[in-house]
Structure formats: structure tokens, C-alpha cells
Design an enzyme around this catalytic site. Structure first.
Site, PDB file in Angstrom:
ATOM      1  N   SER A   1     -13.649  -4.304   2.668  1.00 45.14           N
ATOM      2  CA  SER A   1     -13.694  -2.842   2.592  1.00 45.14           C
ATOM      3  C   SER A   1     -15.052  -2.380   2.086  1.00 45.14           C
ATOM      4  O   SER A   1     -15.462  -2.739   0.979  1.00 45.14           O
ATOM      5  CB  SER A   1     -12.581  -2.334   1.669  1.00 45.14           C
ATOM      6  OG  SER A   1     -11.307  -2.639   2.204  1.00 45.14           O
TER       7      SER A   1
ATOM      8  N   CYS B   1      -6.130   5.326  -2.029  1.00 41.08           N
ATOM      9  CA  CYS B   1      -5.267   4.146  -1.892  1.00 41.08           C
ATOM     10  C   CYS B   1      -3.845   4.543  -1.506  1.00 41.08           C
ATOM     11  O   CYS B   1      -3.112   5.120  -2.302  1.00 41.08           O
ATOM     12  CB  CYS B   1      -5.246   3.356  -3.189  1.00 41.08           C
ATOM     13  SG  CYS B   1      -4.158   1.900  -3.112  1.00 41.08           S
TER      14      CYS B   1
ATOM     15  N   ASP C   1       3.497  -2.353   6.514  1.00 37.95           N
ATOM     16  CA  ASP C   1       2.707  -2.180   5.296  1.00 37.95           C
ATOM     17  C   ASP C   1       2.754  -0.749   4.777  1.00 37.95           C
ATOM     18  O   ASP C   1       2.651  -0.504   3.580  1.00 37.95           O
ATOM     19  CB  ASP C   1       1.258  -2.575   5.597  1.00 37.95           C
ATOM     20  CG  ASP C   1       0.400  -2.682   4.345  1.00 37.95           C
ATOM     21  OD1 ASP C   1       0.964  -2.964   3.267  1.00 37.95           O
ATOM     22  OD2 ASP C   1      -0.813  -2.494   4.445  1.00 37.95           O
TER      23      ASP C   1
END
Length: 378
Positions: free
Chosen positions: A122, A22, A277
Site C-alpha cells: 500500500s 480503513c 473481505d
């Protein structure tokens, strides 16, 4: 006024999964406040009002995280109602959401289908590969849970694509992953190279994607895709779609293929606005929605500085015949030199792919044109 794309993190960095790779957990941990709180409906209304006022033609809202569904279904119902409240004549509003699929139930799937949300789900292939890195907060496997979400999406006619993070292991197993996706009849795919922690030397993480592995992946996934294309079976793979668009003289839709950064208007849970992002960091905060207009945010000194650092073209790129298509890739994967984004870490992987598959790429572009003519699209 331009079309506007807004990426919103309604649950900030909160998540119900603990994926090994992540990147946003790493980004959030580098801020003064890792968790910026849940986005309030009052602040969300300010986002919608400001974006609609600034946009022309199309106003797109994408919801991401963390895990955006943690904001709750009622939050999103209110979002749709507020969009209708502020919609101007002639303005098209689009919604998308990127989710791990862990919270999706019948009510969520019905809402997403009914309101025409484009969903990015995902899913890193079959269970033995997906569960290597995508575990919940208790360390439990998640693949079965996500496949239930797939069935709910099919039931409620949700428009969705599949996002797969490319790790070293996944790169070596891409044929198994692609065959799994074909078996599930997934036709819209994205493959995103994993990101390692900011400013950390690459190679330390278990999921590391080496330059050689990425080059092997690019060639193998193209070959699998091209074999299907030659049989008249088209599967959308985002990075291939964009490269082929460039070869056909069209602009890429993916920001990492434009050759330079732009301001993406990323909204955090406290209303803070950032340009990208990958860079939701204190030093790149443009302002706060409701305090500055989108025009003021886009023209801020911080926004201009962010764009400026992406404009340099390394000498190696200037001399490379693949640069017109590759364009040095995403800034996040470029090696920083004296505060300026330099050569892409995966440069040799891209160069190898475009060199070894140059003829096949041109042939694929011609086949794409034929398919467009056959389907009445030009």
C-alpha cells in the site's frame, strides 16, 4: 473440485497503522468482537489441510489484515512448511500478502523473495499525498518508511505490486501519482476506490470520493496509461486489465467485475469463515474452519443467501450498453434496496468513462493483442 482462493487474517483487525479510510476497522467495530485474536498455528494447519483437500489445480493463500505481518515471521515460516506437508501431487500452491510495509526488514524481504510471495504494498503516491491518510498509530508520517521497504523488495527480488486507495484528493492528483510511480519504475498498479463506513450516508468523511471525482479519475488515469501504451510502454493497471480482458472475450480475474458475488473463504483470527473481505460481519459468518469442510461452508444457507443478494440486475443496467463490461461493479458500492444490492453508487462515473472513451478502449484492446503476439503470448 475447483481452484480455491483463501484470504486469511492471521492478526485479525490488529494494525500498526491508523489509516483514515480503513474499511476493516469499521467492519470489525460492527462485530460483537472487533479483535478475534491472533490465528494459532494449530488453526492455520486446519485451514491449509482443508483448503488443500478441497482444491483442484491451484490453491491460493492470501494474507491480509489488519496488518498480517504482525503475526510474525516465524508464523509464516511455519505456514510454508505446513503447505509442503499437505501439498498433493499436481496441486500448485500460491501465496500472496497485502501489507502496509511498516514491519518489513531484511529478514522479511529475504523470506518473501525466497518463497515467491506475491506482495501487494500500500503506497498512495508521493509523500504529501500518501501521508494525508496513511499515518502510524502515533499519528506520524509513514512514507519514508514504506519507501525503505520498496528498496528492500528490489534488493531481494520480491515480486510486488502497488495498491493506491483513490480518495477525492488522490483522484484530483492522479497525474502526480502516476508520474511518481513511473519515476519509481512501478509497473504493476491497483487503484481501489475508498470505502466509507457501512450504512453511513456518503460524503461525511474527509477522504470522500464523489461520483464526479471518480469519473474524472477513470478518464485521466486511462488517458495517461493509453499514452504510454501507444509508445509501447505497458503498465499493468488492474481495473483496466480486467475491462480489456472482457472486451477481448476473456473472463475477468477481479471478483468485482463478474457481475455477482462468490464465496471467497475469508478466515478470521478465531478460525471464523466469511464469504467476502468487505462483509466479515457476524451475520455473514459461514462457520468455523476445522468444524465444517470447505464444501460445507460453500454450500451453507448463509453462503447461498450472500450470493443471492448480489444477483439482481437493475433496470438501468439492463438498458445500458456499458453493462457487459461494467457489470454494475462491486456489491459493496451498490445501493441496497429492500435488502437487495441495486445500482452502483458510481454508476454515472462508469457510464461516463465507457461512453467518452469507447473508441480508445477498443483501440487499446487491439494494441494489447499486438503486444501479446510480439511477446509470444496468445
Amino acid at each position: 473440485m475447483p481452484p480455491v482462493n483463501v484470504l486469511i487474517k492471521p492478526a485479525s483487525s490488529a494494525c500498526n497503522m491508523r489509516c483514515a479510510y480503513c474499511f476493516y476497522r469499521d467492519v470489525a467495530d460492527k462485530r460483537e468482537h472487533a479483535f478475534e485474536g491472533m490465528l494459532s498455528l494449530e488453526r492455520m494447519e486446519q485451514v491449509i489441510a482443508a483448503a488443500v483437500e478441497y482444491a483442484e489445480g491451484i490453491c491460493s493463500f492470501a494474507f491480509q489484515g489488519g496488518e498480517p505481518t504482525l503475526a510474525g515471521l516465524d508464523f509464516f515460516r511455519q505456514v510454508v512448511a505446513m503447505q509442503e506437508k499437505y501439498r498433493r501431487p499436481g496441486l500448485q500452491i500460491r501465496n500472496a500478502i497485502q501489507t502496509n510495509g511498516f514491519c518489513i526488514d531484511e529478514a522479511w524481504a529475504e523470506f518473501l523473495g525466497k518463497n515467491h510471495f506475491l506482495v501487494g504494498l500500500s503506497l498512495d503516491g508521493p509523500a504529501e499525498l500518501h501521508d494525508l491518510n496513511r499515518r502510524d498509530n502515533q499519528g506520524k508520517r509513514t512514507h519514508d518508511r514504506i519507501m525503505k521497504t520498496v528498496r528492500l523488495f528490489e534488493k531481494h527480488k520480491v515480486e510486488y505490486n502497488i495498491l493506491c486507495v483513490v480518495t477525492g484528493k488522490n483522484a484530483k492528483s492522479i497525474q502526480r501519482i502516476y508520474q511518481f510511480y513511473k519515476k519509481q519504475n512501478f509497473k504493476w498498479l491497483q487503484f481501489i476506490p475508498c470505502l466509507e463506513p457501512l450504512e453511513q450516508e456518503r460524503g461525511a468523511e474527509s477522504y470522500h470520493l464523489s461520483v464526479r471525482n471518480y469519473g474524472d479519475f477513470l478518464i485521466r488515469i486511462f488517458d495517461l496509461w493509453y499514452q504510454d501504451l501507444q509508445k509501447g510502454e505497458y503498465v499493468s493497471i488492474r481495473h483496466l486489465d480486467n475491462w480489456l480482458a472482457i472486451l477481448l472475450g476473456e473472463p475477468p480475474e477481479s471478483c468485482d467485475m463478474t457481475g455477482r458475488c462468490s464465496v471467497q473463504f475469508v478466515i478470521e483470527g478465531d478460525g471464523g469463515v466469511y464469504p467476502c473481505d468487505f462483509y466479515v460481519l457476524d451475520q455473514w459468518r459461514l462457520g468455523t474452519v476445522g468444524e465444517q469442510s470447505f464444501a460445507e461452508l460453500a454450500e451453507s444457507d448463509t453462503a447461498k443467501r450472500f450470493i443471492q443478494t448480489s444477483l439482481a440486475v437493475p433496470e438501468k443496467c439492463r438498458a445500458c450498453p456499458a453493462y457487459r463490461v461494467c457489470r454494475n461493479g462491486c456489491r459493496r458500492n451498490r445501493l441496497m434496496v429492500d435488502g437487495t444490492a441495486g445500482e452502483n453508487y458510481y454508476c454515472d462515473a462508469y457510464r461516463r468513462f465507457f461512453t467518452e472513451r469507447a473508441k480508445e478502449l477498443q483501440a487499446a484492446a487491439r494494441l494489447i493483442l499486438q503486444l501479446r503476439r510480439q511477446n509470444g503470448y496468445w
